[in-house]
Scaffold this motif. Sequence first.
Motif, mmCIF file in Angstrom:
data_model
loop_
_atom_site.group_PDB
_atom_site.id
_atom_site.type_symbol
_atom_site.label_atom_id
_atom_site.label_comp_id
_atom_site.label_asym_id
_atom_site.label_seq_id
_atom_site.Cartn_x
_atom_site.Cartn_y
_atom_site.Cartn_z
ATOM 1 N N ILE A 178 -4.867 24.827 42.330
ATOM 2 C CA ILE A 178 -4.404 26.158 41.935
ATOM 3 C C ILE A 178 -5.525 26.848 41.176
ATOM 4 N N ASP A 179 -5.993 27.951 41.726
ATOM 5 C CA ASP A 179 -7.154 28.668 41.197
ATOM 6 C C ASP A 179 -6.692 29.793 40.273
ATOM 7 N N HIS A 180 -7.076 29.701 38.984
ATOM 8 C CA HIS A 180 -6.701 30.737 38.020
ATOM 9 C C HIS A 180 -7.588 31.974 38.145
ATOM 10 N N ASN A 181 -8.836 31.795 38.538
ATOM 11 C CA ASN A 181 -9.745 32.938 38.624
ATOM 12 C C ASN A 181 -9.325 33.925 39.707
ATOM 13 N N LEU A 182 -8.669 33.441 40.738
ATOM 14 C CA LEU A 182 -8.235 34.303 41.835
ATOM 15 C C LEU A 182 -6.808 34.800 41.646
ATOM 16 N N GLY A 183 -6.205 34.477 40.508
ATOM 17 C CA GLY A 183 -4.868 35.005 40.239
ATOM 18 C C GLY A 183 -3.789 33.959 40.091
ATOM 19 N N THR A 184 -4.151 32.693 39.818
ATOM 20 C CA THR A 184 -3.205 31.578 39.720
ATOM 21 C C THR A 184 -2.444 31.440 41.035
ATOM 22 N N LEU A 185 -3.169 31.060 42.051
ATOM 23 C CA LEU A 185 -2.605 30.874 43.387
ATOM 24 C C LEU A 185 -3.170 29.604 44.011
ATOM 25 N N VAL A 186 -2.452 29.085 45.004
ATOM 26 C CA VAL A 186 -2.947 27.898 45.703
ATOM 27 C C VAL A 186 -4.145 28.289 46.550
ATOM 28 N N LYS A 187 -5.253 27.646 46.280
ATOM 29 C CA LYS A 187 -6.469 27.909 47.057
ATOM 30 C C LYS A 187 -6.686 26.841 48.123
ATOM 31 N N ALA A 219 9.619 18.370 37.924
ATOM 32 C CA ALA A 219 10.176 19.730 37.879
ATOM 33 C C ALA A 219 9.099 20.748 37.523
ATOM 34 N N ASP A 220 8.242 20.418 36.553
ATOM 35 C CA ASP A 220 7.152 21.332 36.198
ATOM 36 C C ASP A 220 6.151 21.458 37.345
ATOM 37 N N ALA A 221 5.868 20.333 38.010
ATOM 38 C CA ALA A 221 4.942 20.384 39.150
ATOM 39 C C ALA A 221 5.493 21.308 40.225
ATOM 40 N N ARG A 222 6.773 21.199 40.508
ATOM 41 C CA ARG A 222 7.379 22.066 41.517
ATOM 42 C C ARG A 222 7.292 23.528 41.107
ATOM 43 N N ALA A 223 7.615 23.820 39.846
ATOM 44 C CA ALA A 223 7.604 25.214 39.382
ATOM 45 C C ALA A 223 6.201 25.808 39.492
ATOM 46 N N ARG A 224 5.176 25.048 39.127
ATOM 47 C CA ARG A 224 3.805 25.557 39.168
ATOM 48 C C ARG A 224 3.347 25.796 40.611
ATOM 49 N N VAL A 225 3.631 24.838 41.478
ATOM 50 C CA VAL A 225 3.179 24.967 42.864
ATOM 51 C C VAL A 225 3.905 26.109 43.562
ATOM 52 N N GLU A 226 5.226 26.205 43.380
ATOM 53 C CA GLU A 226 5.968 27.281 44.028
ATOM 54 C C GLU A 226 5.513 28.646 43.535
ATOM 55 N N GLN A 227 5.227 28.755 42.224
ATOM 56 C CA GLN A 227 4.737 30.019 41.680
ATOM 57 C C GLN A 227 3.398 30.376 42.304
ATOM 58 N N ALA A 228 2.503 29.404 42.424
ATOM 59 C CA ALA A 228 1.164 29.669 42.958
ATOM 60 C C ALA A 228 1.199 29.960 44.456
ATOM 61 N N ILE A 229 2.116 29.333 45.195
ATOM 62 C CA ILE A 229 2.253 29.642 46.623
ATOM 63 C C ILE A 229 2.753 31.063 46.804
ATOM 64 N N ALA A 230 3.725 31.468 45.966
ATOM 65 C CA ALA A 230 4.283 32.818 46.069
ATOM 66 C C ALA A 230 3.221 33.870 45.791
ATOM 67 N N VAL A 231 2.375 33.643 44.789
ATOM 68 C CA VAL A 231 1.305 34.597 44.481
ATOM 69 C C VAL A 231 0.316 34.660 45.647
ATOM 70 N N GLY A 232 -0.026 33.504 46.191
ATOM 71 C CA GLY A 232 -0.960 33.472 47.305
ATOM 72 C C GLY A 232 -0.444 34.209 48.517
#
Length: 601
Positions: A178-187, A219-232
């Motif tokens: 998950i790349d924070h520089n590009l907007g916190t999205l899955v790279k 649960a935290d892993a799921r929340a972070r990944v789903e958030q980053a996929i949605a942003v991407g």
Amino acid sequence: MSPKKKHSRRNSSRPQNRREPRARPIRPQQPEMELPHLELLAGIEDELSNPHPAGLLTFASAVAASLDPRSLSPLERHDNDDTPTVPALVESFLDVAQRPTDALALVLKEFTGNDLLKQQVRRDLAARKSPVPGWLRRLDEVRPYRAIAATHVLGDGENIIVGVDLPGRHELTILIYIDHNLGTLVKDAFLIEQPLSDVITHWSSIDNDSADLAEISLADARARVEQAIAVGAMTFPPLETETWPMIRPLTEWITGMMPTGGSGYARPEYTEKQLADITNEFFASQHGAVLDNADTRGLFESLMWFGTGYGPGDPLRWSPVSVELLLADFIPRKIVADAQYLSKTPALLRALIRYAHSVRGIPTDLTHDTLAAVDSFEPDFQKVIRQPRAQGPMALLERMGLPVPPDEDDGLSGDDDESVEEYLLSYFAEEVGGGDVLDTLSDASLPDEPLDLSAVPEPIHERVKDIADLIDSCCDELFDTEFRTASRRLLARVAHEEPTIFRRAGKASTAAAAVVWIVGKANLTFENEGPRVQDMMAHFGLKGSPSQRASTLLHAIGVYWNDGESSLGDADLLTSRRRSQLISMRDLYRARLAEQDAEKS
């Protein structure tokens, strides 16, 4: 969110000696699904020979990703009834009755989340006892069991590493960057055919100081990944790597098994007092004291703006990537000031990096790398700030190939990013004929419609028909039925509103080329994958550009295009592809505005 940029210094904190997945993305072919392509079948057979399930899981994910509209840019995302879906593909495989397609159906059914389809696949394949590996019939036993967050100490991003139990005493590890520089999205994301414990042991042996490893809940892993996929999925242009979005369906399947209720990413919030304290402490330090003056304090405020608003949101955590973003994009695009003032940025940034890294306890070698990035990007930075350039939202629009307001009366300023979305939505509304039209815009195909001369004066009917015949011939050869209908409508509209144009001497082919050019420009046909303007002109036996004749036709219907504009203000003259693009862009920018409103509240 800014468009994708290539950054020369990107650190995803990956293990270096991983096994690359053998599968590669599969692009959707024609929507026929009676028989899968032979290459597809051969690829599945190769993966079935692999004793570990990772290869076939990755292959199936690539198939599912190729049918996912999120893999397209927002300009290309549109509903198309002829495009196969994953459930439809699975159902078609049930009629084939071959080992490769049975195996693929068993995996793909899991990605659909459709319980009825899952039951149907199990029932149908159980009846014919296809000789597939036993683990394929036990995919309901797949379980993610542990998650680790490997956070880069410079804040560039974070790897979420998840261990997964598979049937048949197999394990695998999925790593999601998950790349924070590009907007916190899955790279990026990829599979490793090893247990999580082995991956972590190997990681620790080769990467002792650049990433902090910490256990996190599933649960935290799921929340972070789903958030980053949605942003991407909302990012334009969409990110693509060797393995992403190829394994996005597999990633979503695995994370979907994890518990809900976890915490995603939350950007740190800094009060004015906290930023003032950081500023005063920096200029009181040995690093900042010699630079303390009004100009550098003004520039320091800009550095704090960047540090808190972008990347990980920590103004005291700088990396080579954040340095590149600041010097190559942010300062030249965002800060409106003279070159003498901006030229002091690199020296101030070096001092801030030394101070910030000492405060955060960053390893010395990473500090050296970050300072080296300043040295690398300074020459181009000093050159750019001395050249005329678009700034603020104007630069963003320019990069996206979208129209830039002709003056400063449009309400866009260098400090107001939200107004970019508002401006674009208003532009899209003008393109289709108003906000109400944009709200209810349909992407249905234009019908095969004859030339309508009912509102055209009879004395010019023959002349208009001659032009229409030439247009029809061109559309039949180079374009399609929708394009022909739009061209006929435009021709009839011009003839109705300014019939005198068709009483003048002039080549019918020139008028026909002008109509086709206008429709092509309005629908971005020439800019996309359609025929080129030269191809169209060659069809009519003409040279040069039809723009001058087109201007006459446009003025007749009250349309005056400025440089870069191509809006007719009439949805009835737009093909379904262009209207679908506008619908996607409308939804994208409305979602961004809603996100901004939510953040403010």
